[in-house]
Every structure is written in C-alpha cells, then in structure tokens.
Design a protein around this motif. Structure first.
Motif, PDB file in Angstrom:
ATOM      1  N   TYR A  54       0.845  -1.190   0.000  1.00 20.66           N
ATOM      2  CA  TYR A  54       0.000   0.000   0.000  1.00 20.66           C
ATOM      3  C   TYR A  54       0.884   1.245   0.000  1.00 20.66           C
ATOM      4  N   ASP A  68      -0.562   8.993   0.616  1.00 24.58           N
ATOM      5  CA  ASP A  68      -0.555  10.330   0.031  1.00 24.58           C
ATOM      6  C   ASP A  68      -1.451  11.213   0.909  1.00 24.58           C
ATOM      7  N   TYR A  69      -1.795  12.359   0.357  1.00 22.69           N
ATOM      8  CA  TYR A  69      -2.693  13.260   1.082  1.00 22.69           C
ATOM      9  C   TYR A  69      -3.967  13.472   0.293  1.00 22.69           C
ATOM     10  N   TYR A  70      -5.029  13.789   1.005  1.00 24.09           N
ATOM     11  CA  TYR A  70      -6.250  14.219   0.337  1.00 24.09           C
ATOM     12  C   TYR A  70      -6.918  15.235   1.251  1.00 24.09           C
ATOM     13  N   GLN A  71      -7.491  16.250   0.623  1.00 21.83           N
ATOM     14  CA  GLN A  71      -8.102  17.285   1.441  1.00 21.83           C
ATOM     15  C   GLN A  71      -9.515  16.889   1.866  1.00 21.83           C
ATOM     16  N   VAL A  72      -9.742  16.870   3.176  1.00 21.84           N
ATOM     17  CA  VAL A  72     -11.085  16.630   3.711  1.00 21.84           C
ATOM     18  C   VAL A  72     -11.327  17.755   4.703  1.00 21.84           C
ATOM     19  N   ALA A 121      -5.522  18.770   4.953  1.00 22.18           N
ATOM     20  CA  ALA A 121      -5.029  17.615   4.199  1.00 22.18           C
ATOM     21  C   ALA A 121      -4.913  16.443   5.167  1.00 22.18           C
ATOM     22  N   GLN A 122      -5.410  15.283   4.754  1.00 21.17           N
ATOM     23  CA  GLN A 122      -5.332  14.119   5.624  1.00 21.17           C
ATOM     24  C   GLN A 122      -4.568  13.002   4.939  1.00 21.17           C
ATOM     25  N   ILE A 123      -3.956  12.167   5.767  1.00 21.90           N
ATOM     26  CA  ILE A 123      -3.211  11.035   5.215  1.00 21.90           C
ATOM     27  C   ILE A 123      -4.192  10.009   4.649  1.00 21.90           C
ATOM     28  N   VAL A 124      -3.894   9.556   3.460  1.00 23.32           N
ATOM     29  CA  VAL A 124      -4.713   8.504   2.878  1.00 23.32           C
ATOM     30  C   VAL A 124      -3.801   7.355   2.462  1.00 23.32           C
ATOM     31  N   VAL A 125      -4.359   6.152   2.421  1.00 21.22           N
ATOM     32  CA  VAL A 125      -3.583   4.982   1.994  1.00 21.22           C
ATOM     33  C   VAL A 125      -4.345   4.242   0.908  1.00 21.22           C
ATOM     34  N   PHE A 126      -3.632   3.516   0.120  1.00 24.43           N
ATOM     35  CA  PHE A 126      -4.282   2.801  -0.989  1.00 24.43           C
ATOM     36  C   PHE A 126      -3.365   1.705  -1.503  1.00 24.43           C
ATOM     37  N   PRO A 127      -3.950   0.644  -2.056  1.00 31.32           N
ATOM     38  CA  PRO A 127      -3.115  -0.408  -2.631  1.00 31.32           C
ATOM     39  C   PRO A 127      -2.394   0.109  -3.865  1.00 31.32           C
TER      40      PRO A 127
END
Lengths: 1043, 529
Positions: free
Chosen positions: A664, A667-671, A675-681
């Motif tokens: 995984y 990255d970041y994504y704005q919520v 900006a918040q930490i996001v995870v993804f495969p």
C-alpha cells in the motif's frame, strides 16, 4: 587458498629418497635445534601458500600458510628446500636463529602458473576449466586510469566498457558477454578481496534523480594488484543467483615481507575537446533568421546583417581546458610474520564544462599478520571521500536540454550578461521574455554529490591440517552519500519556483560473512582432489532521507538553510535485502591431464516470493591438458595446449526488495479544511516471482608456445537467459498497469580471441604485442505473452517520440523510425501544394522545398507510423583492443588502440544542431556552421539530407534515418612514453612518463564522440547521444619514484 | 587435529542456518500492507479517503513532470469535447485533440489513461469493501465505510459505462496475480453494469449519513447517493439503455433529494460565480466534488484540475486547453452572469496588464495595445474557459500549490435532471419551475409555460449554459441521441487539422483502449472501432 603438496611429481620422489638418506645420516649426530620463520612470495610479491618447506635430507617439513608464512624447527646448519608446483626450487641454509629474509620463488613458466583468484579461493591456471580474463597492475601502469572500468577497457576479451559521458566521475557501462536482462540489471558482480560489493546507491535529488555509478566506485586503481574477469558458468556458478552477468574479481595490493618501500606517483593532465563543433556566429544566425521569417511571409527583422556586432560564443564561455592532478603515495613492507600496504591518493579533476569537477581522496591499509603456525589474519581497510560537482544536472527534462546542448544552441545574439525574466529579445520586433543564460546556468547552480565510502574486510585463515584449511571472512561496506542540489531563481530549474533546493542523504550498509573449509589432497601422486564447502550471509540495508524545498527566501544560504523555504517536503525510505547461501565445489585432476570441476550453490534471497526464495545453481567444467600426454613428449616448443568446456546455470536477482508483496502507498487528500493522510493499494503480490536464470555453455582452447613467447586463447559461448524480470502488462481492471514478473528470454552467443606475442625478448629490447577481439550477438528470443514487437520511447525531450524497437528473433537495441530519402525540391510542388507524401503530423502549409523527404515505405500515399522501419542498432558486431609494449633500454613505449565496429549512434545532439529548426514554439535555436554553409536554399538546392533548409516547424516527432549514424571507431586510446632514470641515492626506480589519451579517433560519427550513452546503463537506451558530455583528448606528464 | 578451531566455522553455520527462514521473510519498512492497515478504524478511514484521492491529479512536479495530470485532462476531454460548442484550446492544442475532431483511435492515449484511472478507483474501493469487516467488528460502523467505497465504485462504473459501454465488473479486492478470473475477466453487458451501479448506490443511500460535519466536508452523503442514483435512472431512460420507464424512477429518486434538501444541506447558492471560488469550496451547491489541497507547504503539489484556466486571467498564468465557440458565447442572454464568467471574451492579462479581446473573425484573442494576436496565431482558437478560480494565490506560494476542487455534480444539475425527468413524464409545469430557479439565479429571464417539446429543448439548452465544462456535456448528448445533429452543426474552423468525419454510430461510445485489449485477450472491442 588452494594448497599443493610436494611429491606429486617424479622429481619429488627423488628428493624424498634423498631426504630419507640425509635424515638417517644426520640423526646420528645430536645437533642444536633452531626455529626458523619466514615468508615465501612469488616474483610479483604475492605470498605463496602451500609451498613445501622441507629439510634437505629429512622427512620432516611444513607448508606455508595462506600468507606465505612458515615456522620450522630444524637442526642448525641444515638446508631448507622450498618447492611448489610450477616454481623453481629454492634452498636456504638455516644457520641462525629467528627470522630469515623472505624467499622468492621464481616461476618455471609465468603464464601457466598464474594463480587465478576464483570465488572463495584461488586456483592454478593449469587446473582451470573456465573462461577468465586477467588484467594486472602492470598492464595499466602507464595508462591514465581514473577508475577501475578504464583499466578494463580494451584490455580483456569478452568485456565491453562504454563511457556514458566524459564528465569527471561519470559512470561507465561494463558488460561481460553481452546483456542478459531486458529491464533488470546487467551489471557484473564485483568482488573485492573476497567480499561481494553491494550495488552502488547514491543519494538522489528529487529534481534529477540519482547519478548512476557502478560497483567499482570508490576503488583507487593504484591499489589494484590484479583483476580477474570470470565469464563462464564454470567460474561464476559459485556466485549462484548473482553470477549471471559475470564476475569481476579484484585483488588489492599487499605488502612484501621484506624491507619497506615508499612509492610515489604524481600525474598532471590537461585536455580539451577533440572535435569541437562550430556554431553559427551572430551574423550567420541573423541571416538564417531573416530567411526563416521570409518563409513565414513576414518581413525580415534584421536589416543589414553585416552591422551586427553581438556574437556570443556560448560554448566557448561554458567550457575550459580540463585539468587533472593525481598524486599517490604508498608505503609497504613487512617482516616474515607481518606485512603492510598503506596508500593514499588525492585526485582533482576539473572537467570540460564549467562547474563540473571531482575531488577524491582515499586511504587504504592492507595489513596481514601470521599469529601462529595455524592462524593468519588479514585486514583490508579502505576509505574514500569524493565530492563531485555535476556539470550536467539535467538529463533533458522540460524545458531545457542538457547544459551542453543549451550551450551549443543558444542564440549568439544574446549578450553574455542577459539572464532572467525581462530580457529583450535580440530579434527586432521580438518581445520581452525569459532568457536562460547557459553560462549563468552553470555558475549559479550547485549540484554536489558527496560520498564517503568505506570497506572493512577481515580475513581469518586457520590451517587445521596441512590439507584442511578454514577461512572466515567478515566484511562491512558502508556508503554515506549526500546530494546537495540548489537552483536559484536565476537558472531554469529554479525560475518557476523562485529557487529550489534538495538536500538528501542515502546510506548503504552492507554486512557480509562468509566461511569455508577447503581440503586439498593428492593421492598416489596421480589424483589431485580439492573440495570447498562454505556458507555466506549478506545483508544490504539502504536508508534514505530527502528534504526538498522551493520558494527560497534566503537564497544566499542555499542548501545550508532550507528552513527558510516557503514549501518543504520530506521523503524517506528504508529497505533490506538478505541473501543466505551454501556452496560446494569439487575439483579433480588426473595426472594434471584431465580436469573436472564441479560446483553448486544454494541461494536463498529475500526479494523473491515466499516459496521461491531458494534455488540451486550447478556447474560442471572439464579440461584436457594435451601437452601432458605422452604423445606430446616429443613435441618441442609447445608449453601448453588445453581444451576446455563448461556448462552451468547462474542467476540474476536485480529487483527491488518487496517486489513480490502486495503493498500500500500513502498520500494526502483534502477533507474538511485540512489535508489528511490517505492509503491505498499500489502493487499486486506475485507469488511466482523468482530470479532470471542463465544457462551458459562455453568451449575454449588455450595455447602457449616457444617459452610462452606466443600465447593465445579462443572461446566460444552460448547463453540463454529465461524468466526475465520485467514489468508485465496487466489489464487496468486489476487496479495495476504492470507487475514485476518472470517472462521472456534472451540469448547471447559470441567468440572471444586473445593473442599475445613477445616479438622481441632481449635484455635491452623487448617488444610485446597483445590483441583481443570479442564478438557478441544479443538476440531477443521471445517476449513471453507479448508476442509482437515492442516500441521503445524515452521521456524527456528526445523529440517525445519512439526511438527503438524490440522484436522477438532479432537483435536487441534496434533504432526504429522513418527513412529519409532526400530533400524536397521546387519541382516537387505544384504551386504551394506538395506532390509527395508527407508526415500527417505536419501541416500542408509547412511543406516547402528543402524539407526532409520521407520514404513512403508501404506506398500508401501517406507518411504515418506504418512507414517506420529499423534504422540501425546500438550493439557492435565486435570490439577489440590492441596493446604494444616496446622497451629499449630505459625507455618504454606503450601504444594502446581500442575500437568498436558495426554499431550505430542515435545522434540527437546533431539533429538539434543541424536540422534547420531555428525557432520552435518561440524557442530560438542556433545551428552549426557546417549546416549554415551547406544548407538547402533556392540558390543551393542540395539533395544532401544532412542539410535541410530552414524550418519553421518540426517536421516530425519521431526518429529518422538522418539521426542514425555509424558509431564504429578505431581509437589510439593511449600513447605513453616512460623513461627510467638511474637510481639516485635513496631514490630507486625513478621514472618519468608522458601519456596522450584519446590521441586520435577514426570514425564516421559526426558528433563529439561515438562512445556515448546519454541515458545511462539501461539496455534499451544504449547508443543515444543527447547533449552528451564529450570525452577529451588529454596529455599527461607524470613521475614515479620509490625509496 | 586442531578441532577447536573449527569452532568459528560451526558458530557461523549455527547462527546463519536457523535464522534463515525468519530473516528472509520480508517486512517492508516504508510501505504499508493490508495486514497493517485494516486493523483499526483509523486505517479503514485512511483507505477510504484513499479512494477519493484516485479521482485527482496527484502531483505536478517542479520540473514539469506531470504524467498524472493527463488522466484528469483526458477525463475532461472525453466528457466535454466533440460537440458543436467545443474547440481546441486557446494556448496549446495537444490535450483536447483528437477528441475535438472525433479522430481518436483505440490507441489514443486519452481513452487508456481514463479507463486506467477509473479502474484504479474501483480497485481502491474494493480494498475497502473487502477489508472493512476486518478493521472494525461492528458491522454498522463497517457498513458506513463500505457505503462510501461503493458510492465511489458506482460513480467510477457510471463513468466507464457512459464512456465505453459495458466493462468488466470487479467486485472484490485483487491482491495477487493468482486472481486471474478477475484480472482477465470479460466485459459485462451495459445492462449488467448499470445493475451493479444501482446496487452499489442503493446500499450507499441507505448506509451513508445524510450530511457531513464541516471537518468531513468532501465525503459523500446519502443525499449525494440519491442524487447520483436519480441521474443514473435518467441516463438509463435515454440511449443506449432506452428504458423510458426510468424517467419516473428518476423523478421519484430526485424528489427524495429536493424534498429533503435542507436535511442533505443542498441548495442553489445565490452567487453563481462564488460556486467556483477557492474560498467557497464545498458550498451547499456542491453534491459531489473531488478535492484539491490548498496549501503552501507542498513542493510538488497538485494542480488546477486541468489546464483549463485561461492564460493570464489569474496570477498563476495557467494554460487554457479548452475553448468554446463564439456561437456558444452568443447563446447567453446579456444579463446572464454566466456569460462573461464562463466564456470571457475580454480580460486583462495579469502578467503585462494588457487587455485581450476575442476576435471572432480571426478566432484569436487580440492584444489591444499591440494589435497582435495572442498565443499561437497559426491555429484558430475558441473563447477560453473561465469557470475556474481567479482568486489570488497567497503571496510567495507556488503557482501550482493551490487549486480548485474538481466539481462533479452540482445542485443545479440535480434540479435540471429532475426538470428533464418531469417533463418527459408529462409534468411540465413542475419542470418549468425548476429550470426557472436555475435561470433566475444566473440573472437570466424566466420561461413561461410552453409545449413539452419546447421545454425539452430549453432544458437541454440550459444544461449546456449552466454545466459546460463540468464533465456532463458528452454524456448528455449521447443519452439524448443528438450526436448526429451536433456534428452537422460543427464547422472545420473549430478543430485543428484535418476534416470532420461524418456521423457514425460507433461514435456513441469510445473504443476500448488497445493497451487493455492487448493485456486482456478476453476483452471485446466496441462495434465499428
């Protein structure tokens, strides 16, 4: 170390009986017992192990240990006899207590009895079944060798060394018998003093990535005693899953166990570009610009061209004569029980392009000590510190090409002081805009690579019985690298972000433990056996931290204070790679005639899939020493005739750790408002991931005649690599586009021939010539599920198009594009409408006389991608080297030629500088004077495709045949004169020398240098010249002396 | 003999061999694995937000490496070009071609990057859907995250089915090459794809919260799911599914949204221009938007969603790759605030202070001071696209570190969808009220009661005035079945190079990307390509 026992040969028997007689005689007398210790070395001062030390007339005796040391208790006044296979016996009268001076054994036959450093031990060349090449310090003593790869170039068969760039500190590509992997690693394995070197990793800049270096980085060539190149499976299978690309085994110098010697070498070189390109001057530029405007239907901006007096020669202003200073000092010597070699080297190399230089200082200490009769310890310590300022930071990202290309093509009408955002265009009517000054680009930026490379290597040898030996080696290699790149807003790279800087650190730690038992025994004088059994553990760890910033407000502090930057970003990673191995080797020789070598290695490596981590790599080799046969006894003159054959399996495991795991990313994504930490495969797991496997067959013949005045070797090999590690295309519905997988295969086959002749061998005059030639054919056998051809393209500014093609069944490294069959002429037009097919990417309005005329290969009336074809190949038909050493009394002349035949170079540099494209999207390019003088005009309707008319728009985005040039060359690489002066007081071996490097090159290539690879080491990007840093013609004067 | 010195050898062997298996098992230090993420609600939330991130262009790097950005540029190109009001860009040409002139092929890059990016969303959503119950034991908690993932998956498939037709349906997480049935699965039918979309959205509308607190602004809600489901129904009522009974389903579902607009915190906000302002993001107007980070601290940051801002109209000086015809500009009433905002035919170039005025005769912006055409004068261009923010960036900030959110679905779109569905089901008076709400907010005149056919045309026209550049134009044309008329109304002056092709039925769908066909032999190409 391999051990030989005396008594193997008939004369040994004779001695044995003599010893018995003496023993019985002397036993009657009560003699005073004394202890004698000492060391035995060969002529070239390497310690000789397993030398039999016997008392004349006695049955007792001992053998020397790995460092040539021995201790023996004898009666005072007795005579010691030193004997070893292949060497003349030596005698020593033992008449005093304690140590005696070193014994030097002179070989009976120097070539045949070369000791070859193979994996985990040494072997006598006579017993080899494998193909190896050797380069010794003597071979490059007079040469200018900055790096080890330069020492190898042209001096051994089967090894191709290509400089990627003439920049100080630049990497060279080293390939042994071609390439085995499409997208994996083709780098040989480097073993230095028995320690496998880790892959070299340098700190990367986020802006331009890391600069490639090979595993030979950080070795001072002056410290090298010899280099063995192991090529076939019989020699490399002992390295198992890392042996497929061949192995370069380097042995560093050791001290002699004699009185101390101080050696000093100092060299100074200066050089310049061998074939400078002349660009248009200001007036010529203006004239062509007028022509360009007229074609566009616009008024000529320059009225009277002759009144122009601005003419900035940007290339001249960004280059300088090179200056290289190199000083080495070594102290070596020893006692019978210990030896030392301590050396220091300082190198300062100022490159051709301003802002590029390398400063390197290194220290090495090789220390060895015989602790007692059965234990010897050796420590090899090496520290290298190198600072490299990179001249060409960019490899051609947007918006600019490499620094050198910019220097060549910048408009000569700009002033030397012009730079920045609000510069008035020198073209009348032109606006105010950004102008990047190539001189300022070189002087204002900083791009520094700093490396601290250290090797600590401890070797322990225990002689358990005369036949059984245990070696335990411990190694630690540490490379601490920094990259400090700073681009203020006065240069292109920093302009858009108001300055930017990267400060990054990448540290590599390698731990290496290997231990092996070696057993040597000769049974009934006919059967010689040798077994090696061992285990190895290697751990590579990489840790990296990068601080990347932009919008710098305290620009004057540069990377030393990044905290003032507006935007800051940190990246870090850490990874491990572990390999655990067991290995076994058995050699058997019958009467020295028939030789059988077998080996097998078991490797288990962490980067592969869970149930695919381990595998076996076996090899077998046979040899027949024909000369030992009875029927050859009558044949005089031939001292060696050997047939060899081998077959084996080796592997390559060059994939990144964790490649088999589903992982995984983050990255970041704005919520909300943050900006918040996001995870993804981001990767799929591949439970089948394993190494590439290379099967290699080798057959060879070695021949020596007339006291070795003539020797030659001929080898044929055939390799096939299967399960290539490469990205496999996946349907995107899997969530991924690619996965690293094993598929496809490559074959290499070739012939290697080397020849040496001592044409004159007299006391005052000696003339030796050595020649080697290698031919390799690298075929893509299949692409697995990818049945059809695969097009290759490069990112960056390489026309943004396709340049290469991979087709199953054909050679690797083919250039692919359009064929140009001439220039269009006025007669090809009806009015302004062309009556010939032209590329669909161009527009009708742009077609006019003087354009490149494309061949409509499929004759369908349009020029499109279907009209492309293979235009050339980057791999040579053969490569060769030819060295001549001529000694006349105290003068030695060394002449070294090297060359390559049958390869093409994709000359993108030349294309940019001579395509007539003077303006493209508002960027103005200068062109060569050669183009200017010969270009198509209505008054000069040339048909030469090299000289198209002034263009207003790019004709095509793809590669065409005008860019593919013959890259064959024949080069006088070095011409060296050295003169030995008489000893003067304490000064011995005082020698003066003068060397010319790259003295001349015969080539049809029109660029700076046909030996080029702008895009580094990747197999599919070879032979491309894109603003490459040219090599120089340089002259060196030097002095060496010992005390 | 000296057996004791064998000890080091034995010692080394003894230490190496048992450690083998354990040592060789890899544990990545710097990347995560499913087993470390789905152990808590925090990890589940991070993975859920990771799905949203797949809709955005990640980074625009400082040396202008911007591979990722094309995914977003081309999603724009595929859904907004190839109709009578679209032209190639104002500054550059490369991005919107060949879609502006229907010259795409299966090998054209745009189709493949969009296909790939949408399946990336599916893959990230499936990771959450398959692992949510591992991360939290409480099913009701897990369901909310699954619903959020399923909404995203449904929206990805809704885009895929409208662009390419039926596509492979990937329903669970793929973690290994061994799952070849899913990796190399064939395409489902268009109907089955819609069925899958509807199932996901029905689950989402039940499980998602009605609204989100301010700190979660940007995450989807039950209101967004219902609104999306209504739009799906409306689309199914049109071509190619062509089930008119779905107009009523659309009416019912969209009315659930409008009837409880306050609950879902949806409304038409007063100032049309402020919808697109960076200082007013995630307003009540927005049903669905993918968000871009507004931060000065990123070195390589995400970019304005695409090269859509008009060059020099804002301080960042972006490039405009999308243009509209002058005819489109003329469609607006003069009082309509959307007119000069959407299609600015005159503006002040902030870099130089020059006034640029669009000249429909030469198809160029002319610099008023110099009288010379701005940008590349060799090519005929349209009017630049002006909806994206013209807010000044914070001083010292990097031009690319600040960006508008990518608005996918607005409340005015919901109202126009409902109006269209109502009109088709014969309830024209209610439809008229809805269209007039949208028009009056923009300052345009209201329509009075007209025939169903007239109102249909007015609604279709209004969708274009209101929503151009917002990713819905091509899909509307396809479901209405009006592509043939669009091509007939086009002129060679609005495209670059070459000729306009005649209408062909194959143009109703984009071709399946060749690279996907190569990688998966089980895929079939759309008819005609």
């Amino acid at each position: 170390m391999r051990k030989k026992l005396s008594g193997r040969f008939p004369e040994g028997k004779r001695y044995f009986f003599s010893f018995l007689l003496f023993f019985f005689n002397f036993a009657l007398f009560a003699q005073q017992q004394i202890t004698v210790t000492g060391t035995v070395t060969s002529e070239n001062n390497t310690p000789l192990a397993s030398v039999s030390v016997k008392v004349k007339g006695s049955a007792g005796g001992t053998t020397t240990n790995v460092d040539g040391g021995y201790t023996i208790h004898v009666n005072k006044g007795s005579t010691l006899i030193f004997s070893s296979v292949g060497y003349e016996d030596q005698q020593l009268k033992a008449d005093k207590v304690g140590t005696v001076a070193g014994i030097t054994l002179v070989s009976k036959n120097s070539t045949l009895n070369d000791v070859i450093v193979v994996g985990y031990g040494t072997q006598n060349k006579r017993n080899l079944t494998s193909a190896t090449s050797k380069v010794t310090a003597k071979d490059f003593k007079n040469a200018i060798v900055n790096t080890v790869d330069q020492a190898l170039q042209g001096r051994a068969t089967g090894i191709q060394v290509t400089s990627t760039s003439g920049e100080p500190g630049a990497n060279a590509i080293i390939r042994i018998r071609g390439n085995n992997s499409l997208s994996g690693d083709n780098e040989p394995l480097y073993v230095i003093d028995g320690v496998i070197m880790p892959a070299y990793r340098e700190a990367a800049s986020l802006i331009y990535g890391a600069f490639a270096q090979n595993g030979l980085y950080g070795i001072n060539p002056n410290d090298i005693e010899n280099i063995e190149v192991l090529k076939d499976a019989s020699a490399t299978a002992i390295f198992g899953s890392r042996g497929a690309n061949g192995v370069v085994v380097i042995t560093t110098k050791a001290g002699k166990r004699t009185e101390g010697t101080i050696e000093f070498v100092n060299r100074i070189s200066s050089g310049s570009i061998a074939h400078p390109l002349k660009m248009m001057n200001g007036k010529q530029f203006a004239e062509v610009y007028n022509e360009y405007s007229a074609y566009g239907g616009n008024p000529k901006p320059f009225g009277n061209v002759d009144t122009l007096n601005t003419n900035t020669n940007w290339f001249e202003k960004t280059t300088r004569p090179t200056l290289r200073e190199d000083a080495s000092l070594s102290v070596s010597g020893g006692t019978p029980k210990s030896s030392y070699y301590i050396s220091g080297n300082y190198l300062k190399d100022k490159g051709l392009l301003i802002g590029s230089d390398v400063v390197r200082s290194s220290i090495r200490a090789n220390l060895s000590n015989v602790i007692n009769a059965w234990y010897t310890v050796t420590a090899q310590l090496s520290f290298v510190h190198q600072n490299s300022n990179r001249g060409i930071s960019s490899n051609g990202g947007w918006p600019n090409g490499p620094g050198l290309l910019e220097a060549l093509r910048t408009n000569p009408l700009y002033h030397l002081t012009d730079n920045g955002l609000k510069v008035q265009s020198p073209i009348p009517g032109g606006g105010i805009g950004w102008f990047g000054n190539p001189v300022i680009a070189q002087t204002d930026k900083q791009d520094l690579s700093k490396n601290d490379y250290s090797i600590i290597n401890i070797q322990n040898v225990f002689q358990i019985t005369p036949a059984l030996k245990l070696a335990v080696n411990l190694g630690r290699i540490q490379n601490l690298t920094r990259r400090q790149a700073f681009f203020p807003n006065t240069v292109n790279e920093g302009f858009y972000s108001n300055g930017r800087g990267d400060n990054s650190v990448t540290n590599t730690y390698n731990y290496n433990v290997n231990t092996y038992l070696q057993y040597d025994k000769t049974i009934n004088t006919d059967h010689s056996l040798n077994f090696t059994l061992g285990a190895e553990y290697i751990k590579d760890q990489v840790e990296s931290l990068t601080g990347s910033t932009s919008g710098l407000y305290l620009a004057s502090l540069g990377v030393n204070n990044l905290s003032s930057a507006a935007a800051q970003q940190t990246l870090s990673y850490k990874e491990d790679r572990i390999i655990e191995s067991g290995f076994f080797r058995a050699n058997y020789s019958f009467k020295g005639k028939y030789i059988l070598n077998t080996s097998v290695r078991l490797d288990a490596a962490s980067p592969f899939a869970e149930n695919k981590k381990s595998g076996y790599f076996p090899a077998v080799g046979v040899a027949w020493n024909i000369n030992e046969e009875r029927f050859m006894k009558g044949v005089t003159g031939i001292s060696n005739a050997k047939l060899r054959a081998s077959y084996g399996i080796t592997g390559s495991q060059a994939i990144a750790p964790y490649s088999s795991l589903a992982r995984y990313g983050n990255d970041y994504y704005q919520v909300g408002s943050s900006a918040q930490i996001v995870v993804f495969p981001f990767t799929l797991g591949n439970s089948n991931l394993s190494w590439e496997q290379t099967k290699q067959f080798n057959a060879g013949v070695d021949f020596n005649a007339w006291e070795n005045r003539l020797t030659f070797s001929l080898d044929y090999y055939k390799k096939r690599t299967e399960g290539l590690l490469q990205p496999r295309l996946l349907p995107s519905q899997s969530g991924n586009s690619f996965i690293t997988d094993n598929y496809g295969s490559i074959s290499n086959r070739g012939v290697e021939f080397s020849f040496q002749a001592d044409i004159i061998r007299q006391t005052d005059v000696r003339f030796t010539t050595r020649f080697n030639i290698s031919k390799n054919k690298n075929i893509l056998v299949d692409l697995g599920s990818r049945k059809s051809s695969s097009l290759q393209s490069l990112s960056g500014n390489l026309q943004g198009g396709t340049y290469g093609i991979l087709t199953p069944g054909e050679e690797i490294g083919q250039f692919y594009g359009f064929k140009i069959i001439g220039l269009t002429q006025s007669s090809d037009f009806t009015g302004s409408v062309p009556n010939y097919p032209f590329p669909i990417t161009g527009q009708v309005a742009d077609q006019r006389p003087g354009n490149l005329r494309y061949q409509d290969l499929n004759k369908d009336g349009v020029i499109n991608n279907d009209d492309r074809t293979v235009l050339g190949k980057s791999s040579p038909d053969f490569i060769y080297g030819w060295t001549n050493d001529i000694t006349w009394k105290k003068l030695t002349v060394n002449v070294f030629f090297t060359g390559s035949q049958g390869n093409n170079v994709l000359n993108v540099t030349g294309h940019y500088l001579g395509n007539g494209l003077i303006s493209n999207d508002g960027i103005i390019f200068n062109q060569t004077e050669d183009w200017y003088k010969n270009r198509w005009t209505s008054a000069n309707p040339t048909t030469n495709v090299r000289y198209p008319g002034t263009q207003t728009n790019r004709a095509s985005t793809d590669i065409n045949s005008t860019m593919v040039e013959d890259g064959s060359f024949f080069r006088l690489k070095q011409l060296s004169f050295s003169y030995s002066l008489p000893n003067f007081r304490a000064i011995k071996n005082l020698r003066l020398f003068v060397t010319g490097t790259n003295v001349f090159t015969i080539t049809k290539y029109r660029g700076f240098d046909p030996e080029v690879s702008s895009f580094g080491v990747g197999l599919l990007q070879q032979g491309i010249d894109y603003g490459a840093y040219p090599s120089q013609r340089s002259y060196t004067i030097g002095l060496s002396a010992s005390f | 003999m000296r057996i004791k010195i064998l000890l080091p050898f034995i010692f080394v062997l003894v230490t190496i061999i048992p450690s083998c298996k354990k040592d060789l098992k890899e544990k990545p230090y710097s990347t995560l694995s499913p087993s470390t993420i789905f152990t808590s609600e925090t990890g589940l939330k991070q993975a859920t937000l990771g799905i949203y991130q797949s809709w955005t262009a990640t980074y625009f790097t400082q040396d202008h490496r911007y591979d990722n950005i094309f995914d977003i540029v081309y999603r724009f190109a595929l859904s907004e070009t190839g109709h009578q009001y679209a032209t190639a860009g104002v500054y550059g040409t490369a991005f919107m071609d060949p879609y502006t002139s229907f010259a795409e092929t299966p090998a054209t890059i745009g189709g493949s990057v969009v296909w790939k990016r949408l399946f990336l969303t599916v893959s990230r959503a499936n990771a959450v859907i398959s692992n949510a119950n591992k991360a939290v034991t409480d099913n009701s908690v897990a369901d909310v995250y699954k619903a959020e993932a399923q909404f995203n998956r449904a929206y990805a498939y809704f885009n895929l089915v409208r662009l390419f037709g039926g596509v492979p349906l990937i329903k669970t997480e793929i973690t290994s090459l061994a799952q070849s049935d899913a990796i190399f699965g064939p395409r489902a039918s268009i109907e089955d794809t819609y069925k899958f979309i509807i199932e996901d959205l029905e689950f989402a509308e039940q499980k998602l919260p009605d609204a989100r607190p301010a700190e979660d602004a940007g995450r989807v809600t039950a209101g967004a799911a219902k609104a999306m489901l209504g739009k799906v129904y409306l689309t199914m009522a049109g071509k190619p599914v062509s089930k008119p009974e779905y107009f009523q389903k659309a009416v019912d579902k969209l009315k659930e949204v409008t009837a409880a607009a306050a609950t879902y915190k949806f409304s038409l906000i007063g100032d049309f221009k402020s919808i697109f302002s960076t200082s007013n993001e995630m307003s009540q107007e927005v049903v669905l938007a993918f968000r871009y980070i507004w931060s000065s601290s990123l070195v390589d940051a995400n970019l304005v969603p695409f090269f859509a801002g008009l060059d020099g109209i804002d301080p960042s000086g972006t490039q405009c790759s999308f243009g509209m015809t002058y005819k489109f500009y003329q469609l607006f009433e003069n009082n309509d605030v959307r007119k000069d905002f959407t299609a600015p035919t005159r503006y002040k170039y902030l870099g130089t202070g020059d006034s640029l005025i669009y000249d429909p005769a030469t198809y160029h912006y002319i610099n008023q001071r110099t009288g010379i055409g701005a940008f590349n004068t060799n090519i005929k261009y349209g009017v630049g696209y002006g909806k994206y923010s013209r807010d000044a960036r914070p001083s010292g900030g990097l031009p690319w570190a600040y960006s508008d959110d990518l608005i996918e679905y607005r409340y005015s779109d919901v109202l126009l969808c409902l109006a269209e569905a109502l009109n088709e089901t014969g309830v024209s008076s209610e439809a008229l009220d809805l269209i007039n709400m949208v028009r009056s907010r923009a300052g345009a005149s209201s329509y009075s009661l007209i025939s169903q056919d007239d109102l249909r045309n007015k609604i279709r026209n209004e969708r274009r005035l209101e929503l151009i550049g917002e990713g819905t134009t091509v899909f509307d044309i396809r479901r209405w079945g009006t592509l043939q008329n669009e091509i007939a109304a086009m002129s060679p002056n609005q495209i670059i190079n070459g000729a306009l092709p005649p209408y062909s039925a194959k143009l109703e769908l984009y071709p399946v990307p060749q690279i996907e066909m190569d990688a998966n032999p089980n895929l079939t190409q759309n008819p005609g390509w």
